[in-house]
Design a protein around this motif. Sequence first.
Motif, mmCIF file in Angstrom:
data_model
loop_
_atom_site.group_PDB
_atom_site.id
_atom_site.type_symbol
_atom_site.label_atom_id
_atom_site.label_comp_id
_atom_site.label_asym_id
_atom_site.label_seq_id
_atom_site.Cartn_x
_atom_site.Cartn_y
_atom_site.Cartn_z
ATOM 1 N N ILE A 217 9.935 -12.975 -5.169
ATOM 2 C CA ILE A 217 9.586 -14.084 -6.361
ATOM 3 C C ILE A 217 8.116 -13.662 -6.794
ATOM 4 C CG2 ILE A 217 9.276 -16.430 -7.018
ATOM 5 C CD1 ILE A 217 11.196 -17.187 -4.893
ATOM 6 N N VAL A 218 7.197 -13.357 -5.573
ATOM 7 C CA VAL A 218 5.770 -13.062 -6.094
ATOM 8 C C VAL A 218 6.086 -11.738 -6.792
ATOM 9 C CG1 VAL A 218 3.839 -11.910 -5.087
ATOM 10 C CG2 VAL A 218 4.988 -14.137 -4.166
ATOM 11 N N LYS A 219 6.730 -10.761 -6.346
ATOM 12 C CA LYS A 219 6.804 -9.613 -7.281
ATOM 13 C C LYS A 219 7.541 -9.726 -8.562
ATOM 14 C CE LYS A 219 8.983 -4.992 -7.180
ATOM 15 N NZ LYS A 219 7.920 -4.511 -7.983
ATOM 16 N N GLY A 220 8.372 -10.524 -8.777
ATOM 17 C CA GLY A 220 9.124 -10.833 -10.153
ATOM 18 C C GLY A 220 7.964 -11.524 -11.176
ATOM 19 N N GLU A 221 6.999 -12.630 -10.552
ATOM 20 C CA GLU A 221 5.911 -13.018 -11.348
ATOM 21 C C GLU A 221 4.791 -11.917 -11.623
ATOM 22 O OE1 GLU A 221 5.797 -15.807 -12.781
ATOM 23 O OE2 GLU A 221 6.860 -17.332 -11.672
ATOM 24 N N LEU A 223 2.559 -8.792 -12.501
ATOM 25 C CA LEU A 223 2.362 -7.629 -13.023
ATOM 26 C C LEU A 223 1.414 -6.843 -12.480
ATOM 27 C CD1 LEU A 223 2.719 -8.334 -16.936
ATOM 28 C CD2 LEU A 223 4.423 -7.525 -15.270
ATOM 29 N N HIS A 224 0.352 -7.432 -11.756
ATOM 30 C CA HIS A 224 -0.793 -6.523 -11.283
ATOM 31 C C HIS A 224 -0.841 -6.944 -9.619
ATOM 32 C CE1 HIS A 224 -2.029 -5.872 -15.006
ATOM 33 N NE2 HIS A 224 -2.177 -7.207 -15.625
ATOM 34 N N VAL A 225 -0.769 -5.732 -8.766
ATOM 35 C CA VAL A 225 -0.675 -6.139 -7.258
ATOM 36 C C VAL A 225 -1.817 -6.864 -6.914
ATOM 37 C CG1 VAL A 225 -0.972 -4.736 -5.300
ATOM 38 C CG2 VAL A 225 0.351 -4.004 -7.103
ATOM 39 N N ASP A 226 -3.018 -6.882 -7.670
ATOM 40 C CA ASP A 226 -4.271 -7.388 -7.198
ATOM 41 C C ASP A 226 -4.117 -9.117 -7.289
ATOM 42 O OD1 ASP A 226 -4.401 -7.483 -9.808
ATOM 43 O OD2 ASP A 226 -6.743 -7.202 -9.859
ATOM 44 N N SER A 291 8.593 -5.586 -2.671
ATOM 45 C CA SER A 291 7.680 -4.318 -2.475
ATOM 46 C C SER A 291 7.031 -4.694 -1.105
ATOM 47 C CB SER A 291 6.792 -4.177 -3.654
ATOM 48 O OG SER A 291 5.936 -4.915 -3.920
ATOM 49 N N ILE A 292 6.319 -3.493 -0.443
ATOM 50 C CA ILE A 292 5.762 -3.805 0.668
ATOM 51 C C ILE A 292 4.318 -4.534 0.042
ATOM 52 C CG2 ILE A 292 4.089 -2.436 2.362
ATOM 53 C CD1 ILE A 292 6.026 -0.349 2.333
ATOM 54 N N ALA A 293 3.881 -4.291 -0.922
ATOM 55 C CA ALA A 293 2.875 -5.045 -1.525
ATOM 56 C C ALA A 293 2.982 -6.395 -1.642
ATOM 57 C CB ALA A 293 2.292 -4.473 -2.845
ATOM 58 N N SER A 294 4.169 -6.787 -2.220
ATOM 59 C CA SER A 294 4.334 -8.283 -2.203
ATOM 60 C C SER A 294 4.571 -8.878 -0.942
ATOM 61 C CB SER A 294 5.602 -8.535 -3.348
ATOM 62 O OG SER A 294 6.816 -7.737 -2.750
ATOM 63 N N PHE A 315 -1.897 -12.074 -22.866
ATOM 64 C CA PHE A 315 -0.640 -11.264 -22.501
ATOM 65 C C PHE A 315 -1.233 -10.089 -21.704
ATOM 66 C CE2 PHE A 315 0.966 -13.594 -26.064
ATOM 67 C CZ PHE A 315 2.383 -13.583 -25.595
ATOM 68 N N SER A 316 -2.291 -10.253 -20.897
ATOM 69 C CA SER A 316 -2.799 -9.388 -19.928
ATOM 70 C C SER A 316 -2.006 -9.108 -18.805
ATOM 71 C CB SER A 316 -4.480 -9.529 -19.392
ATOM 72 O OG SER A 316 -4.307 -10.827 -18.886
#
Length: 346
Positions: A217-221, A223-226, A291-294, A315-316
């Motif tokens: 869900i976090v990955k779906g939300e 757009l930026h890993v940070d 992803s591993i990041a998420s 829209f950033s």
Amino acid sequence: MEKKRSFPKFLSITLIILVVVGAFIGWKAYQTFIGPSVTDKEEFFYVHTNDTYDLVLARLKSQGIVKHPDLFDFAAKKMDYPNSVKAGRYKLIPGMSNRRLIGNLRGGYQEAVKFRFANVRLKESFAALLGNSFEADSTKFNDILNNEAVAEQYGFTTDNFFSMFVPNTYDIYWNTSPDKIVARFHNEYKKFWTDERKQKAQAVNLTPIEVSTLASIVKGEALHVDEMPKIAGLYLNRLRKGMLLQADPTVIFANNDFTIRRVLNRHLTIDNPYNTYRYKGLPPGPIMMPSIASIDAVLNPTDHDYIYMCAEADFSGYHAFAVTVAEHQVNARKFQKALDERNIKK
């Protein structure tokens, strides 16, 4: 004075013939075994499971792999390759000799596939990716991914089985069977979930499988890993408070319409366990491959009090976070206005 004996003419001719024949045989042997043979038409040559030597030779000819298939055939039979055909994905180097090529084929010295995957949304998409990368077709992989008994064997359900596959790059032989490929991913999954990661999962009161579900869900939300740890912190806050997650990506998944850019009230009415606007807690499984990041974002969330978020009106790709409903409504109106100005209606 004694006259010198001349060398018999027929012997001279015979010697010349022998030298010429010997040179020809030597040249032919060189061309057959040692000389450059492999062309630059293909990077790899694939030998399928249960292929016969005749099928291998026919494919070498049709694909133009070797310059002189008849010489390859002669060398292969001399090196007993027809009785030692082994399936695999074999690296071709332009100019490689028949002897070296046959040695690789006969010995099964194949090159592994560097299988890399990420950003996979659905199991059938992953099955197609596997089918395009390995000998078995996508149908066989799809059957395994949706097989309840296989999922249970590894401690999952068919709903959350997707979370066992950790996106990365893996060296796997092309002709490895689907069941062994899945077993390999399970081994990698166990390595990934170190004691440290398990302890962090306990700290946020989630199992590893639940971490992966929330991470999807976090990955779906995000757009930026940070921004992932901040989003993870928000959803963990909602879970702790017993609130609905109300995550738009789960609604899109529940509606099975990935063209949705603007989640509307009609999308929220669907009666589906993945619709987190209707069902409390986490959905039955990941809505995409996390992803591993998420995953690490869920394990290392930002500590804050936010329970609302809305996409920034610029829209950033970042989000405006809020603690109260009033703050959130201000942010939401700004974003809705920005959507209207861009005529984004759905």
